[in-house]
Motif scaffolding. Structure first.
Motif, PDB file in Angstrom:
ATOM      1  N   ALA A  16      40.859 -46.189  34.181  1.00 33.04           N
ATOM      2  CA  ALA A  16      41.021 -44.663  34.038  1.00 33.04           C
ATOM      3  C   ALA A  16      39.687 -44.221  33.552  1.00 33.04           C
ATOM      4  O   ALA A  16      39.168 -43.114  33.724  1.00 33.04           O
ATOM      5  CB  ALA A  16      42.047 -44.421  33.342  1.00 33.04           C
ATOM      6  N   ALA A  17      39.087 -44.991  32.333  1.00 33.06           N
ATOM      7  CA  ALA A  17      38.198 -44.628  31.576  1.00 33.06           C
ATOM      8  C   ALA A  17      36.790 -44.949  32.320  1.00 33.06           C
ATOM      9  O   ALA A  17      35.607 -44.310  31.903  1.00 33.06           O
ATOM     10  CB  ALA A  17      38.042 -45.082  30.370  1.00 33.06           C
ATOM     11  N   SER A  18      36.649 -45.858  33.299  1.00 32.18           N
ATOM     12  CA  SER A  18      35.686 -45.890  34.136  1.00 32.18           C
ATOM     13  C   SER A  18      35.018 -44.918  35.069  1.00 32.18           C
ATOM     14  O   SER A  18      35.823 -44.274  35.702  1.00 32.18           O
ATOM     15  CB  SER A  18      35.831 -47.478  34.851  1.00 32.18           C
ATOM     16  OG  SER A  18      35.726 -48.353  33.925  1.00 32.18           O
ATOM     17  N   ILE A  19      33.829 -44.826  35.320  1.00 28.91           N
ATOM     18  CA  ILE A  19      33.310 -43.993  36.304  1.00 28.91           C
ATOM     19  C   ILE A  19      32.775 -44.874  37.212  1.00 28.91           C
ATOM     20  O   ILE A  19      31.513 -45.707  36.882  1.00 28.91           O
ATOM     21  CB  ILE A  19      32.103 -43.148  35.669  1.00 28.91           C
ATOM     22  CG1 ILE A  19      32.917 -42.119  34.640  1.00 28.91           C
ATOM     23  CG2 ILE A  19      31.551 -41.974  36.967  1.00 28.91           C
ATOM     24  CD1 ILE A  19      31.945 -41.203  33.893  1.00 28.91           C
ATOM     25  N   THR A  20      32.965 -44.899  38.511  1.00 27.07           N
ATOM     26  CA  THR A  20      32.153 -45.485  39.599  1.00 27.07           C
ATOM     27  C   THR A  20      31.535 -44.478  40.518  1.00 27.07           C
ATOM     28  O   THR A  20      32.133 -43.753  41.203  1.00 27.07           O
ATOM     29  CB  THR A  20      33.560 -46.355  40.481  1.00 27.07           C
ATOM     30  OG1 THR A  20      34.105 -47.133  39.608  1.00 27.07           O
ATOM     31  CG2 THR A  20      32.667 -47.154  41.637  1.00 27.07           C
ATOM     32  N   LEU A  21      30.290 -44.919  40.546  1.00 26.78           N
ATOM     33  CA  LEU A  21      29.348 -44.201  41.460  1.00 26.78           C
ATOM     34  C   LEU A  21      28.701 -44.981  42.773  1.00 26.78           C
ATOM     35  O   LEU A  21      28.481 -46.246  42.387  1.00 26.78           O
ATOM     36  CB  LEU A  21      28.177 -43.482  41.099  1.00 26.78           C
ATOM     37  CG  LEU A  21      28.616 -42.435  39.975  1.00 26.78           C
ATOM     38  CD1 LEU A  21      27.149 -41.876  39.086  1.00 26.78           C
ATOM     39  CD2 LEU A  21      29.287 -41.310  40.501  1.00 26.78           C
ATOM     40  N   ARG A  22      28.834 -44.660  43.840  1.00 26.85           N
ATOM     41  CA  ARG A  22      28.339 -45.309  45.117  1.00 26.85           C
ATOM     42  C   ARG A  22      27.299 -44.454  45.829  1.00 26.85           C
ATOM     43  O   ARG A  22      27.342 -43.207  45.818  1.00 26.85           O
ATOM     44  CB  ARG A  22      29.335 -45.917  45.850  1.00 26.85           C
ATOM     45  CG  ARG A  22      30.341 -46.930  45.299  1.00 26.85           C
ATOM     46  CD  ARG A  22      31.072 -47.339  46.446  1.00 26.85           C
ATOM     47  NE  ARG A  22      32.273 -48.192  45.827  1.00 26.85           N
ATOM     48  CZ  ARG A  22      33.150 -48.107  45.050  1.00 26.85           C
ATOM     49  NH1 ARG A  22      33.685 -46.909  44.951  1.00 26.85           N
ATOM     50  NH2 ARG A  22      34.081 -48.986  44.613  1.00 26.85           N
ATOM     51  N   VAL A  23      26.118 -45.062  46.464  1.00 26.65           N
ATOM     52  CA  VAL A  23      25.172 -44.375  47.089  1.00 26.65           C
ATOM     53  C   VAL A  23      26.051 -43.667  48.443  1.00 26.65           C
ATOM     54  O   VAL A  23      26.940 -44.255  48.897  1.00 26.65           O
ATOM     55  CB  VAL A  23      24.071 -45.158  47.848  1.00 26.65           C
ATOM     56  CG1 VAL A  23      22.945 -44.677  48.786  1.00 26.65           C
ATOM     57  CG2 VAL A  23      23.289 -45.843  46.748  1.00 26.65           C
TER      58      VAL A  23
END
Length: 168
Positions: free
Chosen positions: A98-105
């Motif tokens: 929940a605290a993580s931020i995942t970004l993808r191209v």
């Protein structure tokens, strides 16, 4: 270390070696690596209260990196840790997610909302990113140094779309 090194080679999962003294961690890790050829991860103990730490704290980042590795696709083969670390709290896997931020191209992200979330998570906005726990936004370029990363990341946006992500 010889026995731990041998167990490392044959353990079906992650082997956790618990030591009595914090000062023995590095030597023990080196000995296991010598005997097994596998470099153990170290799960360090905090030297201060967890509420006094933040994303820029090195121990916080190292603990977070090991916890994320344990829940990942390729968990570490062996972890060396002092008994003190077992007495200190760790977040649940759900809380980490929940605290993580995942970004993808290719993702579409509201950049201002992302920056607010970084600040709410304890990260510091700076002009130039130098240490873990910092981020910088200049135009369409977001430089961020996650607490659990070995290197900072550069995220380039085209509008609100993530165009590229790389380390620097």
């Amino acid at each position: 270390p010889l026995v731990a090194g041998a167990l490392t080679l044959h353990a079906p999962g992650t082997l956790v070696v618990v030591l009595a003294h914090v000062g023995d961690l590095d030597d023990y890790r080196d000995d296991i690596q010598t005997f097994s050829g596998i470099a153990p991860d170290i799960f360090p103990a905090w030297e201060r209260l967890p509420r006094e730490t933040g994303p820029g704290d090195e121990v916080f980042g190292r603990r977070l990196r090991v916890l994320k590795d344990l829940t990942g696709d390729a968990p570490p083969k062996v972890i060396v840790t002092p008994i003190q670390s077992f007495l200190q709290p760790v977040p649940t896997a759900e809380r980490l997610a929940a605290a993580s931020i995942t970004l993808r191209v290719g993702d579409t992200v509201e950049v201002d909302a992302l920056c607010r979330r970084l600040v709410e998570g304890g990260m510091t906005r700076v002009e130039v990113v130098e240490v873990a726990g910092e981020f910088s936004l200049r135009g369409g370029i977001l430089d961020v140094y996650p607490p659990d990363a070995l290197d900072p990341l550069r995220v380039e946006f085209f509008g609100d779309e993530v165009e590229s992500i790389r380390t620097f």
